[in-house]
Design a protein around this motif. Structure first.
Motif, PDB file in Angstrom:
ATOM      1  N   ASN A 228      22.501  -4.059   8.748  1.00  0.00           N
ATOM      2  CA  ASN A 228      22.362  -5.513   8.644  1.00  0.00           C
ATOM      3  C   ASN A 228      23.641  -6.174   8.151  1.00  0.00           C
ATOM      4  O   ASN A 228      23.982  -7.289   8.564  1.00  0.00           O
ATOM      5  N   VAL A 229      24.343  -5.500   7.248  1.00  0.00           N
ATOM      6  CA  VAL A 229      25.603  -6.045   6.731  1.00  0.00           C
ATOM      7  C   VAL A 229      26.606  -6.233   7.864  1.00  0.00           C
ATOM      8  O   VAL A 229      27.271  -7.274   7.977  1.00  0.00           O
ATOM      9  N   VAL A 230      26.726  -5.232   8.726  1.00  0.00           N
ATOM     10  CA  VAL A 230      27.687  -5.309   9.830  1.00  0.00           C
ATOM     11  C   VAL A 230      27.230  -6.300  10.896  1.00  0.00           C
ATOM     12  O   VAL A 230      28.046  -7.026  11.474  1.00  0.00           O
ATOM     13  N   THR A 231      25.936  -6.350  11.148  1.00  0.00           N
ATOM     14  CA  THR A 231      25.432  -7.310  12.135  1.00  0.00           C
ATOM     15  C   THR A 231      25.738  -8.729  11.690  1.00  0.00           C
ATOM     16  O   THR A 231      26.131  -9.575  12.494  1.00  0.00           O
ATOM     17  N   SER A 232      25.568  -9.007  10.408  1.00  0.00           N
ATOM     18  CA  SER A 232      25.943 -10.310   9.873  1.00  0.00           C
ATOM     19  C   SER A 232      27.452 -10.497   9.903  1.00  0.00           C
ATOM     20  O   SER A 232      27.965 -11.516  10.364  1.00  0.00           O
ATOM     21  N   CYS A 234      29.856  -9.233  11.655  1.00  0.00           N
ATOM     22  CA  CYS A 234      30.542  -9.321  12.952  1.00  0.00           C
ATOM     23  C   CYS A 234      30.410 -10.683  13.616  1.00  0.00           C
ATOM     24  O   CYS A 234      31.076 -10.940  14.631  1.00  0.00           O
ATOM     25  N   THR A 235      29.555 -11.542  13.085  1.00  0.00           N
ATOM     26  CA  THR A 235      29.219 -12.790  13.769  1.00  0.00           C
ATOM     27  C   THR A 235      29.531 -14.018  12.923  1.00  0.00           C
ATOM     28  O   THR A 235      29.815 -13.917  11.731  1.00  0.00           O
ATOM     29  N   MET A 236      29.438 -15.182  13.567  1.00  0.00           N
ATOM     30  CA  MET A 236      29.608 -16.438  12.842  1.00  0.00           C
ATOM     31  C   MET A 236      28.355 -16.818  12.060  1.00  0.00           C
ATOM     32  O   MET A 236      28.428 -17.593  11.106  1.00  0.00           O
ATOM     33  N   GLY A 237      27.224 -16.306  12.487  1.00  0.00           N
ATOM     34  CA  GLY A 237      25.979 -16.640  11.819  1.00  0.00           C
ATOM     35  C   GLY A 237      24.831 -15.829  12.375  1.00  0.00           C
ATOM     36  O   GLY A 237      24.968 -15.143  13.392  1.00  0.00           O
ATOM     37  N   SER A 238      23.698 -15.895  11.689  1.00  0.00           N
ATOM     38  CA  SER A 238      22.508 -15.147  12.091  1.00  0.00           C
ATOM     39  C   SER A 238      21.356 -16.108  12.369  1.00  0.00           C
ATOM     40  O   SER A 238      21.085 -17.005  11.566  1.00  0.00           O
ATOM     41  N   ILE A 239      20.693 -15.890  13.503  1.00  0.00           N
ATOM     42  CA  ILE A 239      19.505 -16.651  13.869  1.00  0.00           C
ATOM     43  C   ILE A 239      18.299 -15.746  13.652  1.00  0.00           C
ATOM     44  O   ILE A 239      18.206 -14.688  14.277  1.00  0.00           O
ATOM     45  N   VAL A 240      17.407 -16.144  12.771  1.00  0.00           N
ATOM     46  CA  VAL A 240      16.204 -15.352  12.524  1.00  0.00           C
ATOM     47  C   VAL A 240      15.049 -16.009  13.278  1.00  0.00           C
ATOM     48  O   VAL A 240      14.747 -17.185  13.062  1.00  0.00           O
ATOM     49  N   SER A 247      10.585  -8.115   5.832  1.00  0.00           N
ATOM     50  CA  SER A 247      11.334  -7.724   7.020  1.00  0.00           C
ATOM     51  C   SER A 247      12.815  -7.534   6.714  1.00  0.00           C
ATOM     52  O   SER A 247      13.395  -8.222   5.874  1.00  0.00           O
ATOM     53  N   GLY A 248      13.437  -6.620   7.447  1.00  0.00           N
ATOM     54  CA  GLY A 248      14.878  -6.455   7.337  1.00  0.00           C
ATOM     55  C   GLY A 248      15.632  -7.693   7.786  1.00  0.00           C
ATOM     56  O   GLY A 248      16.757  -7.935   7.347  1.00  0.00           O
ATOM     57  N   ALA A 249      15.021  -8.500   8.647  1.00  0.00           N
ATOM     58  CA  ALA A 249      15.669  -9.732   9.099  1.00  0.00           C
ATOM     59  C   ALA A 249      15.786 -10.742   7.959  1.00  0.00           C
ATOM     60  O   ALA A 249      16.740 -11.520   7.902  1.00  0.00           O
ATOM     61  N   LYS A 250      14.826 -10.738   7.054  1.00  0.00           N
ATOM     62  CA  LYS A 250      14.945 -11.581   5.857  1.00  0.00           C
ATOM     63  C   LYS A 250      16.148 -11.127   5.043  1.00  0.00           C
ATOM     64  O   LYS A 250      16.910 -11.946   4.524  1.00  0.00           O
ATOM     65  N   MET A 251      16.318  -9.796   4.914  1.00  0.00           N
ATOM     66  CA  MET A 251      17.482  -9.259   4.211  1.00  0.00           C
ATOM     67  C   MET A 251      18.768  -9.717   4.879  1.00  0.00           C
ATOM     68  O   MET A 251      19.731 -10.096   4.203  1.00  0.00           O
ATOM     69  N   GLN A 252      18.786  -9.706   6.207  1.00  0.00           N
ATOM     70  CA  GLN A 252      20.006 -10.138   6.886  1.00  0.00           C
ATOM     71  C   GLN A 252      20.294 -11.606   6.638  1.00  0.00           C
ATOM     72  O   GLN A 252      21.449 -12.000   6.496  1.00  0.00           O
ATOM     73  N   ALA A 253      19.256 -12.444   6.585  1.00  0.00           N
ATOM     74  CA  ALA A 253      19.472 -13.854   6.276  1.00  0.00           C
ATOM     75  C   ALA A 253      20.134 -14.000   4.906  1.00  0.00           C
ATOM     76  O   ALA A 253      21.072 -14.795   4.731  1.00  0.00           O
ATOM     77  N   ARG A 254      19.656 -13.226   3.928  1.00  0.00           N
ATOM     78  CA  ARG A 254      20.253 -13.278   2.592  1.00  0.00           C
ATOM     79  C   ARG A 254      21.699 -12.797   2.627  1.00  0.00           C
ATOM     80  O   ARG A 254      22.583 -13.425   2.031  1.00  0.00           O
TER      81      ARG A 254
END
Length: 319
Positions: A228-232, A234-240, A247-254
């Motif tokens: 999740n750290v790398v997915t965030s 590598c990008t300008m932002g995350s769309i959940v 969910s791990g997606a909540k973790m990625q938002a944080r």
């Protein structure tokens, strides 16, 4: 795999150093070793960063350097596995290391990848969400991916079942570029197994698979949060799209918010999940009603590359 430079091999060897079960903090190595000069300083047993993490890492480094030759031998086994899988290597020493990722403090020192890494990936977002997605969530993810493709935005996701799969497939169906950030090594079996074919389709369409782990690393409970750290990063932002409080997606938002990236939460998520509503109320995330809510907040690839170059210069001034 193309021939590696001595500096790349040195960096990998530093990452492979161990004292019992402990390794030198990879994030510290990645922040510091962004030039050949800094790498030589670290090989000499010093870490030119003024932080608690760096001081702990330096103590471990000086003890671990006695095993440098053993570490080098082990690295060669991993490089052989990567080559057999058709993978390539990029490190923080290299100009083609992802520009967005270089800007976060917990960046990995290296990535193994199949498929090309391209400069256009700087203008990208992650589309993520729960593995146990509803039909409506899957449709939203695919539609969001298709709309992003229409505006030349690369779509990153985590190759998991559910929302991630829908995002990758939606991008492919629209003829866009998608990058899968893996929770396993690049030479390990694709996880989940049901997405092995999807991973090949991504490559066939000109996308890429990337991994921050040693090539033979299997899936583990700790690898997916790091993914999740790398997915965030590598990008300008995350769309959940859809995500429960566990969910791990909540973790990625944080994580994305901590990275200073844009966090986009779909309105249907914001109205059903308390954690999403709280992030929006606190100003750490944007509620998305239409695609324009995202596009108006994305910068340009050129801005990201300039910032990445400045980050390298800052690393040099720390010597």
């Amino acid at each position: 795999m193309k021939s590696l430079t001595p500096q790349q091999r040195d960096l990998l060897a530093l990452c492979a150093l161990r004292v019992e079960a402990k390794t030198v903090d990879w994030h510290v190595l990645a922040r510091v070793c962004q030039s050949p000069e800094a790498l030589q300083v670290v090989l000499g047993g010093d870490i030119p960063e003024d932080s608690t993490a760096a001081r702990r890492a330096q103590t471990l480094l000086r003890e671990a350097l006695a095993g440098l030759d053993t570490a080098r031998e082990w690295v060669e086994t991993q490089l052989a596995a990567a080559e057999e899988a058709g993978a390539r290597l990029v490190t923080v020493l290299d100009a083609d290391y992802p520009a967005n990722l270089r800007l976060v403090p917990n960046l990995p020192p290296f990535l193994f990848h199949r498929g090309d890494l391209v400069e256009a990936d700087a203008r990208s977002v992650a589309v993520v969400g729960t593995r146990n997605a509803s039909d409506a969530g899957l449709k939203r993810a695919a539609r969001m991916a298709r709309e992003l493709v229409e505006h030349d935005v690369a779509v990153f996701s985590g190759l998991a079942k559910g929302i991630d799969t829908a995002a990758h497939r939606g991008t492919l169906e629209a003829g866009g570029r998608t990058v899968a950030v893996m929770g396993t090594g690049i030479a390990a079996k694709v996880y989940p197994a049901e997405n092995r074919r999807l991973s090949e389709e991504i490559l066939e369409a000109g996308g890429a698979l990337i991994s921050q782990f040693w090539p033979t690393s299997p899936p583990a409970t700790w690898t997916f949060p790091r993914r999740n750290v790398v997915t965030s990063g590598c990008t300008m932002g995350s769309i959940v799209i859809e995500a429960s409080s566990t969910s791990g997606a909540k973790m990625q938002a944080r994580i994305a918010a901590e990275h200073g990236k844009q966090v986009f939460l779909i309105r249907s998520l914001a109205t059903t999940e308390a954690w999403a509503a709280k992030m929006i109320a606190e100003g750490r995330a944007v509620e998305v009603v239409e695609l324009r809510d995202i596009l108006t907040r994305l910068g340009t690839a050129q801005q990201v590359r300039r910032a990445s170059t400045q980050r390298i210069q800052l690393a040099l001034t720390g010597l």
